[in-house]
Enzyme design. Structure first.
Site, short mmCIF file in Angstrom:
data_model
loop_
_atom_site.label_atom_id
_atom_site.label_comp_id
_atom_site.label_asym_id
_atom_site.label_seq_id
_atom_site.Cartn_x
_atom_site.Cartn_y
_atom_site.Cartn_z
N LYS A 179 46.99 38.97 29.77
CA LYS A 179 45.77 39.47 30.41
C LYS A 179 45.82 40.98 30.64
O LYS A 179 45.41 41.49 31.67
CB LYS A 179 45.53 38.74 31.73
CG LYS A 179 45.37 37.24 31.55
CD LYS A 179 45.04 36.54 32.85
CE LYS A 179 44.94 35.05 32.72
NZ LYS A 179 44.07 34.55 31.69
N CYS A 180 46.33 41.70 29.66
CA CYS A 180 46.56 43.14 29.76
C CYS A 180 45.63 43.87 28.80
O CYS A 180 45.22 43.32 27.78
CB CYS A 180 48.02 43.42 29.40
SG CYS A 180 48.49 45.16 29.37
N GLY A 181 45.32 45.11 29.10
CA GLY A 181 44.53 45.93 28.18
C GLY A 181 45.22 46.11 26.84
O GLY A 181 44.57 46.36 25.82
#
Length: 174
Positions: A56-58
């Site tokens: 769930k990271c950029g």
């Protein structure tokens, strides 16, 4: 005073030596994402790109480039090794099964994935990251990359923003 010095000298001679530092990444053991023991010795003789990953990271879209790198170079003595971590921004909150499902369904990840680890220095730090940190670099965020040579030595470190397509990363792998 002479007796004290002799006593101290005797203690020094019989005191156990500190544990030998692990000399190679490939001497470490860990656990796969599905909970099975994993001996990193199976990758000895190959170059490894070790990455702390998060769902769930950029930077999560880098999974696509990592998988492309894996498929392109796997036959040439190379592997991407993924280590999920929830250390930064709580961006890997899922269970092992959720992580595996996300990686397979979203990016068709085929490279080896290991259990969720703590990368940060301190209590609970993974032995893998304690070893990698001896290079002088620890991840400051998700998707930090270490290039480990065929003998298990860290030869390069790349921050999160460096993509799998970056020419400098590819040169370090080569």
């Amino acid at each position: 005073r002479t007796l004290t010095l002799a006593f101290l000298a005797a203690i020094t001679l019989v005191a156990p030596l500190p544990a030998q530092q692990t000399m190679s990444f490939y001497e470490l053991k860990t656990t796969t994402l599905d909970g099975k023991p994993a001996d990193l010795a199976q990758y000895k003789g190959k170059v490894s790109l070790v990455v702390n990953v998060a769902s769930k990271c950029g930077f999560t879209p880098q999974y696509e480039g990592l998988e492309k790198l894996q498929r392109e170079m796997k036959g040439n003595g190379f592997n991407v090794l993924g280590f999920p971590s929830n250390d930064f921004g709580g961006q890997e909150p899922g269970t092992a099964q959720e992580i595996a499902t996300f990686c397979k369904l979203t990016y068709d990840v085929t490279f080896p994935m290991f259990e969720k680890v703590v990368t940060k220095k301190g209590a609970g730090q993974s032995p893998v990251y304690a070893f990698l940190g001896q290079s002088g670099n620890l991840p400051a965020w998700n998707f930090s990359k270490y290039v480990v040579d065929k003998n298990g030595k860290v030869v390069a470190f790349f921050e999160s923003a460096v993509t799998p397509e970056d020419p400098a990363l590819r040169a370090a792998i080569a």
